[in-house]
Design an enzyme around this catalytic site. Sequence first.
Site, mmCIF file in Angstrom:
data_model
loop_
_atom_site.group_PDB
_atom_site.id
_atom_site.type_symbol
_atom_site.label_atom_id
_atom_site.label_comp_id
_atom_site.label_asym_id
_atom_site.label_seq_id
_atom_site.Cartn_x
_atom_site.Cartn_y
_atom_site.Cartn_z
ATOM 1 N N ASP A 40 0.840 -1.193 0.000
ATOM 2 C CA ASP A 40 0.000 0.000 0.000
ATOM 3 C C ASP A 40 0.879 1.249 0.000
ATOM 4 O O ASP A 40 2.055 1.195 -0.353
ATOM 5 C CB ASP A 40 -0.930 -0.052 1.225
ATOM 6 C CG ASP A 40 -2.245 0.652 1.003
ATOM 7 O OD1 ASP A 40 -2.236 1.890 0.850
ATOM 8 O OD2 ASP A 40 -3.284 -0.023 0.991
ATOM 9 N N THR A 94 3.246 4.140 1.373
ATOM 10 C CA THR A 94 4.252 4.220 2.425
ATOM 11 C C THR A 94 5.046 5.500 2.263
ATOM 12 O O THR A 94 4.914 6.224 1.270
ATOM 13 C CB THR A 94 5.174 2.987 2.424
ATOM 14 O OG1 THR A 94 5.916 2.950 3.650
ATOM 15 C CG2 THR A 94 6.127 3.019 1.249
ATOM 16 N N ILE A 113 7.816 -3.497 3.742
ATOM 17 C CA ILE A 113 8.246 -4.311 2.610
ATOM 18 C C ILE A 113 7.272 -4.131 1.452
ATOM 19 O O ILE A 113 6.052 -4.174 1.643
ATOM 20 C CB ILE A 113 8.310 -5.803 2.993
ATOM 21 C CG1 ILE A 113 9.411 -6.045 4.033
ATOM 22 C CG2 ILE A 113 8.546 -6.686 1.765
ATOM 23 C CD1 ILE A 113 9.417 -7.437 4.607
ATOM 24 N N GLY A 114 7.815 -3.921 0.278
ATOM 25 C CA GLY A 114 7.017 -3.893 -0.947
ATOM 26 C C GLY A 114 7.894 -4.404 -2.073
ATOM 27 O O GLY A 114 8.958 -3.825 -2.312
ATOM 28 N N LEU A 151 12.906 -3.300 0.941
ATOM 29 C CA LEU A 151 12.552 -3.019 2.329
ATOM 30 C C LEU A 151 12.951 -1.606 2.727
ATOM 31 O O LEU A 151 13.845 -0.997 2.135
ATOM 32 C CB LEU A 151 13.195 -4.044 3.271
ATOM 33 C CG LEU A 151 14.720 -4.076 3.425
ATOM 34 C CD1 LEU A 151 15.245 -3.000 4.379
ATOM 35 C CD2 LEU A 151 15.174 -5.450 3.914
ATOM 36 N N CYS A 175 0.857 1.760 4.999
ATOM 37 C CA CYS A 175 0.637 0.405 4.475
ATOM 38 C C CYS A 175 -0.833 0.003 4.519
ATOM 39 O O CYS A 175 -1.171 -1.184 4.479
ATOM 40 C CB CYS A 175 1.495 -0.612 5.222
ATOM 41 S SG CYS A 175 3.259 -0.255 5.082
#
Length: 231
Positions: free
Chosen positions: A82, A84, A148-149, A161, A178
């Site tokens: 999402d 960030t 994390i994405g 990260l 997120c």
Amino acid sequence: MTIKRSLEVWKMGIVNYLDALKLQERLFADRKAGKIADMVLSLQHPPTYTLGKRRTYHNLLVAEADLKSMGAELHYTERGGDITYHGPRQAILYPIFNLRDIGFGARKYVEGLESVMINVASLYGVKAHPGKTGETGVWVGDRKIGAIGVRISSGITCHGLAFNIDPDLDYFKHIVPCGIADKGVTSLRRETDTELPSDEVIHEQLIQSFLEIFRFSDIKWKHDSSCLNTN
């Protein structure tokens, strides 16, 4: 017989998000084509909000037009996850490497990135843990310390990260971090009683943890933002 795997790490300092994104995309394509070896970009960003591929605009709590006056930018990405925030004093690792070499799938990869941050937090007496179902990232209680994405294609990774060393947490007040509304955000500085070393040292500790978890045997360092000029 164990195959030795080498990782090249680019230490880049503070890099504009869009410049880093363009570099990632180029290196990602080169790694998929087999033109370059496994690598990680280690850097920080100026104040920047990013949206993942789901484009959850409702989790940005201020008008996009107001971001400039706050000294922040907004960018759109094709990573998972999402909205960030990235900013100074937040360590960013963007791994670009082949998961298939170690037989990892997406879930195990994300769990590995969580472990990278958990291991470093533990060096400072902070007991961090993975999120519950639907809560990726790393947490201290109900406060998020690491996000994390990732994007994975043909087994090759990009994005990665973000670990909060000591960022300005006020920037997180302008988003639902997120996409999780009832949780807070924290940092290593806020959670530890230990005096922290330089950000560079913590970046290096994250890299060392990454090497161990993803089974790399040696490392090659490349310094400064001249990396951005690589064609």
